[in-house]
Design a protein around this motif. Structure first.
Motif, PDB file in Angstrom:
ATOM      1  N   PRO A  81       0.820  -1.209   0.000  1.00  0.00           N
ATOM      2  CA  PRO A  81       0.000   0.000   0.000  1.00  0.00           C
ATOM      3  C   PRO A  81       0.858   1.265   0.000  1.00  0.00           C
ATOM      4  N   GLU A  82       0.511   2.181  -0.885  1.00  0.00           N
ATOM      5  CA  GLU A  82       1.298   3.399  -1.023  1.00  0.00           C
ATOM      6  C   GLU A  82       1.293   4.230   0.253  1.00  0.00           C
ATOM      7  N   THR A  83       0.143   4.282   0.926  1.00  0.00           N
ATOM      8  CA  THR A  83       0.085   5.078   2.158  1.00  0.00           C
ATOM      9  C   THR A  83       1.046   4.538   3.204  1.00  0.00           C
ATOM     10  N   LEU A  84       1.136   3.216   3.301  1.00  0.00           N
ATOM     11  CA  LEU A  84       2.039   2.612   4.276  1.00  0.00           C
ATOM     12  C   LEU A  84       3.493   2.798   3.845  1.00  0.00           C
ATOM     13  N   GLY A 107       8.456   3.882   4.652  1.00  0.00           N
ATOM     14  CA  GLY A 107       9.470   3.552   3.663  1.00  0.00           C
ATOM     15  C   GLY A 107       9.059   2.249   2.989  1.00  0.00           C
ATOM     16  N   ARG A 108       9.318   2.135   1.665  1.00  0.00           N
ATOM     17  CA  ARG A 108       8.748   1.002   0.934  1.00  0.00           C
ATOM     18  C   ARG A 108       9.255  -0.347   1.441  1.00  0.00           C
ATOM     19  N   ALA A 143       7.844  -1.227   4.802  1.00  0.00           N
ATOM     20  CA  ALA A 143       6.424  -1.565   4.671  1.00  0.00           C
ATOM     21  C   ALA A 143       6.250  -2.956   4.080  1.00  0.00           C
ATOM     22  N   GLU A 144       7.099  -3.320   3.120  1.00  0.00           N
ATOM     23  CA  GLU A 144       7.026  -4.664   2.539  1.00  0.00           C
ATOM     24  C   GLU A 144       7.332  -5.728   3.588  1.00  0.00           C
ATOM     25  N   VAL A 145       8.298  -5.456   4.457  1.00  0.00           N
ATOM     26  CA  VAL A 145       8.611  -6.398   5.534  1.00  0.00           C
ATOM     27  C   VAL A 145       7.403  -6.574   6.441  1.00  0.00           C
ATOM     28  N   LEU A 146       6.763  -5.488   6.831  1.00  0.00           N
ATOM     29  CA  LEU A 146       5.595  -5.577   7.706  1.00  0.00           C
ATOM     30  C   LEU A 146       4.459  -6.337   7.035  1.00  0.00           C
ATOM     31  N   CYS A 147       4.193  -6.053   5.756  1.00  0.00           N
ATOM     32  CA  CYS A 147       3.083  -6.691   5.058  1.00  0.00           C
ATOM     33  C   CYS A 147       3.336  -8.166   4.781  1.00  0.00           C
ATOM     34  N   SER A 182      14.119  -5.022  13.448  1.00  0.00           N
ATOM     35  CA  SER A 182      14.449  -4.400  14.731  1.00  0.00           C
ATOM     36  C   SER A 182      13.753  -3.057  14.881  1.00  0.00           C
ATOM     37  N   VAL A 183      13.744  -2.263  13.811  1.00  0.00           N
ATOM     38  CA  VAL A 183      13.086  -0.957  13.874  1.00  0.00           C
ATOM     39  C   VAL A 183      11.581  -1.125  14.083  1.00  0.00           C
ATOM     40  N   LEU A 184      10.968  -2.052  13.330  1.00  0.00           N
ATOM     41  CA  LEU A 184       9.525  -2.278  13.457  1.00  0.00           C
ATOM     42  C   LEU A 184       9.158  -2.796  14.847  1.00  0.00           C
ATOM     43  N   ARG A 185      10.007  -3.633  15.400  1.00  0.00           N
ATOM     44  CA  ARG A 185       9.757  -4.132  16.760  1.00  0.00           C
ATOM     45  C   ARG A 185       9.896  -3.015  17.774  1.00  0.00           C
ATOM     46  N   ASP A 186      10.920  -2.184  17.655  1.00  0.00           N
ATOM     47  CA  ASP A 186      11.113  -1.076  18.585  1.00  0.00           C
ATOM     48  C   ASP A 186       9.971  -0.067  18.502  1.00  0.00           C
ATOM     49  N   ALA A 187       9.330   0.015  17.323  1.00  0.00           N
ATOM     50  CA  ALA A 187       8.212   0.943  17.148  1.00  0.00           C
ATOM     51  C   ALA A 187       6.886   0.361  17.640  1.00  0.00           C
TER      52      ALA A 187
END
Length: 334
Positions: A253-256, A261-262, A265-269, A296-301
């Motif tokens: 998703p472009e908004t995410l 950052g692309r 966002a791909e890692v999260l999705c 690591s960044v996504l987990r810290d967030a």
């Protein structure tokens, strides 16, 4: 009459989860010969046909040892030694099998399969040491051809299943978990697990406990067995097989992407199920070091949580991470 497993107090404390690349290999070989299973694995089968695998490898020596119902040779596919067993570790155990015990095991399977009179079967029983060597070599070729190219994907699904059922064990206890694994399983509330609609058989666990093992290629069957000295094992259909062979979505998703950052966002999705760094890197075509940094960044967030399972760390979305990934994918996103 049903198949029943009887638990003592010690057995209730010795139930464990495991997964087995060796088991998936033999079940993949079995699937090739069973058209009723083909519908679950059409993309995989299509790729094998295009690679002309059937023309290069003859799996007959293994398939004549695979009755539709009955004994399979435990010496070729022993229960895994732990949750992180590798194929190399498992096939080494097969190669170390005592030839005399292998002969009895092979004879039992051949009799149940009705293939004892075939020339290949007679050769196996006449020289069991050679049979173990040749069968182990063929299993290894099957692994390299049928399973190894897809093992990161398969392992991710199996580990996600174990992570899910481990949580369910904490939520509902062993009795509740056993009832959920398969509709043919019945627990009497005290000490007996019954597998309905199967051969009459009784086994007292006698302190050995029970291995609970999800399987992709056994799906949708429930398999129980492994005679002494092997630890009793229950192989059940893994969750999530419907999406196993689906190609990953190419659209983040472009908004995410603008928010995170692309690549992040791909890692999260991509984390639809609990997944390790190496598997996720393989799925996304990225370097593991890059994926590790983004995780690591996504987990810290607060968007991911992590837990250790066997030799690796699995990551999954938190409720906030789920909300971001799903809200960002709404149809009105342009």
């Amino acid at each position: 009459m049903p198949f029943t497993l009887h638990f003592g107090e010690a057995d209730l404390l010795r139930c464990r989860f495991a997964l087995s690349p060796l088991w998936e290999t033999q079940e993949a070989v079995r699937t090739l010969a069973r058209p009723e299973r083909h519908g679950y694995h059409l993309p995989w089968l299509r790729r094998l046909r295009e690679a002309r695998v059937a023309e290069e490898l003859d799996f007959t020596p293994l398939q004549i040892l695979m009755p539709h119902r009955g004994h399979n040779p435990d010496c070729l596919y022993p229960p895994p030694i732990g949750p992180a067993a590798t194929f190399d570790e498992e096939i080494a155990r097969v190669r170390a099998t005592d030839p005399e015990s292998a002969r009895d095991d092979l004879a039992y399977a051949l009799a149940d399969a009705g293939t004892s009179d075939r020339p290949e079967a007679r050769a196996m029983l006449a020289d069991p040491a050679r049979a173990v060597r040749e069968l182990a070599d063929l299993i290894e070729r099957a692994w390299n051809t049928l399973i190894a190219p897809d093992w990161p994907r398969l392992r991710a699904l199996l580990e996600a299943d174990i992570a899910y059922h481990s949580r369910r064990l904490a939520d509902v206890g062993l009795e509740g978990l056993l009832r959920e694994l398969h509709p043919r399983l019945e627990w009497d509330g005290t000490s007996t697990l019954t597998l309905a609609k199967t051969d009459d058989h009784r086994r007292d666990l006698d302190g050995a406990g029970l291995v609970l093992m999800p399987s992709v290629f056994s799906w949708p069957d429930l398999v129980s067995g492994f005679d002494p000295p092997w630890q009793p094992t229950l192989v059940y259909p893994a969750r999530g097989i419907a999406g196993l062979w689906a190609a990953p979505s190419s659209r983040t998703p472009e908004t995410l992407a603008r928010l995170l950052g692309r690549v992040r966002a791909e890692v999260l999705c991509a984390l639809d199920d609990p997944t390790g760094t190496t598997t996720l890197a393989h799925r996304l075509g990225l370097a593991p070091s890059s994926v590790s940094a983004h995780l690591s960044v996504l987990r810290d967030a607060g968007l991911l949580r992590s837990r250790r399972y066997g030799h690796q760390v699995l990551y999954e979305r938190t409720p906030l991470g789920i909300a971001l990934a799903t809200e960002g994918a709404r149809p009105d996103d342009t």
